[in-house]
Design a protein around this motif. Structure first.
Motif, PDB file in Angstrom:
ATOM      1  N   ARG A  32     -12.565  -3.525   1.072  1.00  0.00           N
ATOM      2  CA  ARG A  32     -11.238  -2.632   0.984  1.00  0.00           C
ATOM      3  C   ARG A  32     -11.395  -1.950  -0.250  1.00  0.00           C
ATOM      4  N   LYS A  33     -11.262  -0.657  -0.463  1.00  0.00           N
ATOM      5  CA  LYS A  33     -11.372  -0.058  -1.699  1.00  0.00           C
ATOM      6  C   LYS A  33     -10.196   0.600  -2.345  1.00  0.00           C
ATOM      7  N   MET A  34      -9.034   0.390  -1.781  1.00  0.00           N
ATOM      8  CA  MET A  34      -7.830   0.658  -2.224  1.00  0.00           C
ATOM      9  C   MET A  34      -7.217  -0.590  -2.977  1.00  0.00           C
ATOM     10  N   ASN A  35      -6.942  -0.402  -4.103  1.00  0.00           N
ATOM     11  CA  ASN A  35      -6.186  -1.377  -5.125  1.00  0.00           C
ATOM     12  C   ASN A  35      -4.769  -0.662  -5.562  1.00  0.00           C
ATOM     13  N   VAL A  36      -3.543  -1.463  -5.488  1.00  0.00           N
ATOM     14  CA  VAL A  36      -2.433  -1.195  -5.703  1.00  0.00           C
ATOM     15  C   VAL A  36      -2.074  -2.054  -6.863  1.00  0.00           C
ATOM     16  N   PHE A  37      -1.349  -1.278  -7.889  1.00  0.00           N
ATOM     17  CA  PHE A  37      -1.078  -2.024  -9.042  1.00  0.00           C
ATOM     18  C   PHE A  37       0.686  -1.767  -9.204  1.00  0.00           C
ATOM     19  N   ASP A  42       9.670   0.245 -11.283  1.00  0.00           N
ATOM     20  CA  ASP A  42       9.120   0.628 -12.543  1.00  0.00           C
ATOM     21  C   ASP A  42       7.982   1.635 -12.352  1.00  0.00           C
ATOM     22  N   ARG A  43       6.957   0.980 -11.608  1.00  0.00           N
ATOM     23  CA  ARG A  43       5.716   1.712 -11.442  1.00  0.00           C
ATOM     24  C   ARG A  43       5.081   1.250 -10.174  1.00  0.00           C
ATOM     25  N   MET A  44       4.226   2.293  -9.610  1.00  0.00           N
ATOM     26  CA  MET A  44       3.500   2.056  -8.493  1.00  0.00           C
ATOM     27  C   MET A  44       2.111   3.048  -8.762  1.00  0.00           C
ATOM     28  N   MET A  45       1.209   2.453  -8.845  1.00  0.00           N
ATOM     29  CA  MET A  45      -0.329   2.964  -9.083  1.00  0.00           C
ATOM     30  C   MET A  45      -1.243   2.569  -7.990  1.00  0.00           C
ATOM     31  N   VAL A  46      -2.110   3.522  -7.484  1.00  0.00           N
ATOM     32  CA  VAL A  46      -3.120   3.269  -6.724  1.00  0.00           C
ATOM     33  C   VAL A  46      -4.505   3.400  -7.368  1.00  0.00           C
ATOM     34  N   MET A  47      -5.417   2.895  -6.922  1.00  0.00           N
ATOM     35  CA  MET A  47      -6.875   3.136  -7.452  1.00  0.00           C
ATOM     36  C   MET A  47      -7.776   2.912  -6.089  1.00  0.00           C
ATOM     37  N   MET A  48      -8.632   4.001  -6.138  1.00  0.00           N
ATOM     38  CA  MET A  48      -9.552   3.984  -4.880  1.00  0.00           C
ATOM     39  C   MET A  48     -10.924   4.059  -5.498  1.00  0.00           C
ATOM     40  N   THR A  49     -11.852   3.390  -4.975  1.00  0.00           N
ATOM     41  CA  THR A  49     -13.200   3.545  -5.585  1.00  0.00           C
ATOM     42  C   THR A  49     -14.207   3.742  -4.594  1.00  0.00           C
ATOM     43  N   ALA A  50     -15.494   4.266  -5.379  1.00  0.00           N
ATOM     44  CA  ALA A  50     -16.457   4.526  -4.739  1.00  0.00           C
ATOM     45  C   ALA A  50     -17.794   4.439  -5.489  1.00  0.00           C
ATOM     46  N   GLY A  51     -18.957   4.006  -5.152  1.00  0.00           N
ATOM     47  CA  GLY A  51     -20.180   3.810  -5.904  1.00  0.00           C
ATOM     48  C   GLY A  51     -20.476   2.349  -5.725  1.00  0.00           C
ATOM     49  N   ASN A  52     -21.205   1.930  -6.797  1.00  0.00           N
ATOM     50  CA  ASN A  52     -21.590   0.465  -6.731  1.00  0.00           C
ATOM     51  C   ASN A  52     -20.525  -0.506  -6.652  1.00  0.00           C
ATOM     52  N   LEU A  53     -20.489  -1.423  -5.655  1.00  0.00           N
ATOM     53  CA  LEU A  53     -19.349  -2.137  -5.495  1.00  0.00           C
ATOM     54  C   LEU A  53     -18.941  -3.225  -6.509  1.00  0.00           C
ATOM     55  N   SER A  54     -20.281  -3.975  -7.330  1.00  0.00           N
ATOM     56  CA  SER A  54     -20.081  -4.929  -8.347  1.00  0.00           C
ATOM     57  C   SER A  54     -19.382  -4.332  -9.645  1.00  0.00           C
ATOM     58  N   ILE A  55     -19.853  -2.982  -9.899  1.00  0.00           N
ATOM     59  CA  ILE A  55     -19.127  -2.402 -10.937  1.00  0.00           C
ATOM     60  C   ILE A  55     -17.616  -2.025 -10.650  1.00  0.00           C
ATOM     61  N   PHE A 115      -7.514   7.608  -9.146  1.00  0.00           N
ATOM     62  CA  PHE A 115      -6.087   6.951  -9.460  1.00  0.00           C
ATOM     63  C   PHE A 115      -5.092   7.634  -9.624  1.00  0.00           C
ATOM     64  N   GLY A 116      -3.931   7.299  -9.234  1.00  0.00           N
ATOM     65  CA  GLY A 116      -2.667   8.028  -9.162  1.00  0.00           C
ATOM     66  C   GLY A 116      -1.607   7.229  -8.983  1.00  0.00           C
ATOM     67  N   GLY A 117      -0.379   7.665  -9.118  1.00  0.00           N
ATOM     68  CA  GLY A 117       0.956   7.015  -8.914  1.00  0.00           C
ATOM     69  C   GLY A 117       2.121   7.556  -9.667  1.00  0.00           C
ATOM     70  N   GLN A 118       2.977   6.793  -9.950  1.00  0.00           N
ATOM     71  CA  GLN A 118       4.099   7.403 -10.521  1.00  0.00           C
ATOM     72  C   GLN A 118       4.698   6.073 -11.544  1.00  0.00           C
ATOM     73  N   ASP A 200       9.634   9.066  -6.698  1.00  0.00           N
ATOM     74  CA  ASP A 200      10.535   8.116  -7.010  1.00  0.00           C
ATOM     75  C   ASP A 200      11.055   6.990  -6.307  1.00  0.00           C
ATOM     76  N   THR A 201      10.414   6.685  -5.248  1.00  0.00           N
ATOM     77  CA  THR A 201      10.529   5.332  -4.642  1.00  0.00           C
ATOM     78  C   THR A 201       9.988   4.238  -5.620  1.00  0.00           C
ATOM     79  N   LEU A 202       9.050   4.488  -6.484  1.00  0.00           N
ATOM     80  CA  LEU A 202       8.496   3.349  -7.381  1.00  0.00           C
ATOM     81  C   LEU A 202       8.309   2.085  -6.607  1.00  0.00           C
ATOM     82  N   ALA A 203       7.953   1.996  -5.486  1.00  0.00           N
ATOM     83  CA  ALA A 203       7.405   0.898  -4.669  1.00  0.00           C
ATOM     84  C   ALA A 203       6.603   1.377  -3.421  1.00  0.00           C
ATOM     85  N   VAL A 204       5.730   0.471  -2.942  1.00  0.00           N
ATOM     86  CA  VAL A 204       5.069   0.858  -1.831  1.00  0.00           C
ATOM     87  C   VAL A 204       6.039   0.475  -0.562  1.00  0.00           C
ATOM     88  N   THR A 205       6.220   1.593   0.437  1.00  0.00           N
ATOM     89  CA  THR A 205       7.044   1.404   1.421  1.00  0.00           C
ATOM     90  C   THR A 205       6.704   1.783   2.630  1.00  0.00           C
TER      91      THR A 205
END
Length: 293
Positions: A32-37, A42-55, A115-118, A200-205
């Motif tokens: 899985r390449k999607m990560n949620v912080f 207070d905050r909801m941020m998403v990071m998706m990755t491509a390229g070398n998996l170990s990096i 990388f994006g979010g609010q 403005d939901t500031l959460a994964v829904t």
């Protein structure tokens, strides 16, 4: 390889990623390449990755745990821009640690991220991160980012997505973009992760993992293909060797001087160049039937 796409809209954010990794034709994996912080409220941020998996996995771990010299981390950053700087610093830390060793084994330091979010108190923001830890931000003129195998799914995004696009319509567009990529590149594969974030939901829904059995995605795959075929068949064939004022959809007009670039055989081969045959043209009668000339 991979394909990830994210959109920044007036109503929120859309994130979609595949899960295929490829270390050769005989070593296909699913990660899985999607990560949620997230800190709800207070905050909801998403990071998706491509390229070398170990990096990308190392970068993710550092982002989650590292605090900068100024005392900032992903959990207390005061703005999305500051959070993006923390992500960039994590990429550079992994580069400083691993890039030279990887190069000795013929492996490039290859990673890219969306990388994006609010964060509470500011608007939704979206960034594309590069291997050097630098980044660019999405604005109204460029409402989406792609990483990985982006070319196959780009045309539908360019035609449809604007800042005013509703979230569900954008989700539909993202899935069509992914379907186009899946059909054209075997290095992208199911299952998919999709997250829709309303401002403005500031959460994964709204989150779903999509596999081969997902009803809506199967409908998208079947309907989109049929509709493309129907539109294609509704467009008239070209008319050749006709006067523009006597027919519509003329591709080649009477008396047109265009010729192909012909390569003559070298003289030492003893092959006579000969006289080119008249170009074969194709016109249509009034009923649309083809006539050979």
């Amino acid at each position: 390889m991979t394909y990830c796409v994210a959109m920044r809209l007036n109503s929120g954010l859309v994130f979609l990623s595949d899960s295929r990794t490829n270390a050769g034709v005989d070593h296909i994996g699913t990660f899985r390449k999607m990560n949620v912080f997230e800190t709800p409220g207070d905050r909801m941020m998403v990071m998706m990755t491509a390229g070398n998996l170990s990096i990308s996995q190392s970068v993710r771990q550092i982002i989650a745990e590292h605090t900068t010299a100024a005392g900032r981390n992903i959990w207390n950053a005061t703005s999305m821009y500051e959070a993006a700087q923390i992500v960039g610093e994590a990429i550079r830390m992994v580069h400083d640690r691993d890039a030279e060793t990887l190069e000795q084994f013929g492996i490039d330091f290859n990673v890219s991220m969306i990388f994006g979010g609010q964060i509470k108190g500011e608007r939704c923001r979206l960034f594309q991160m590069y291997s050097a830890g630098n980044f660019i931000e999405s604005h109204d003129e460029n409402t989406y980012f792609q990483i990985g195998e982006s070319k196959y799914g780009k045309p539908i995004l360019d035609r449809i997505i604007t800042p005013e696009t509703p979230l569900d319509e954008a989700a539909k567009c993202a899935l069509i973009s992914m379907d186009s990529t899946l059909r054209s590149n075997i290095s992208v594969g199911l299952p998919l992760d999709m997250l829709l974030y309303e401002t403005d939901t500031l959460a994964v829904t709204r989150f779903v993992t999509i596999d081969e059995q997902n009803q809506y995605f199967q409908m998208i795959r079947n309907t989109w293909g049929k509709q493309l075929r129907a539109v294609f068949e509704s467009i008239d064939d070209p008319v050749w060797n006709a006067a523009p004022d006597q027919a519509v959809n003329v591709l080649s007009t009477v008396g047109q001087k265009s010729q192909p670039l012909r390569i003559k055989p070298p003289a030492q081969f003893g092959i006579p160049a000969g006289t080119p045959a008249p170009l074969q043209t194709l016109a249509q009668d009034e009923e649309g039937n083809h006539q050979q000339h």
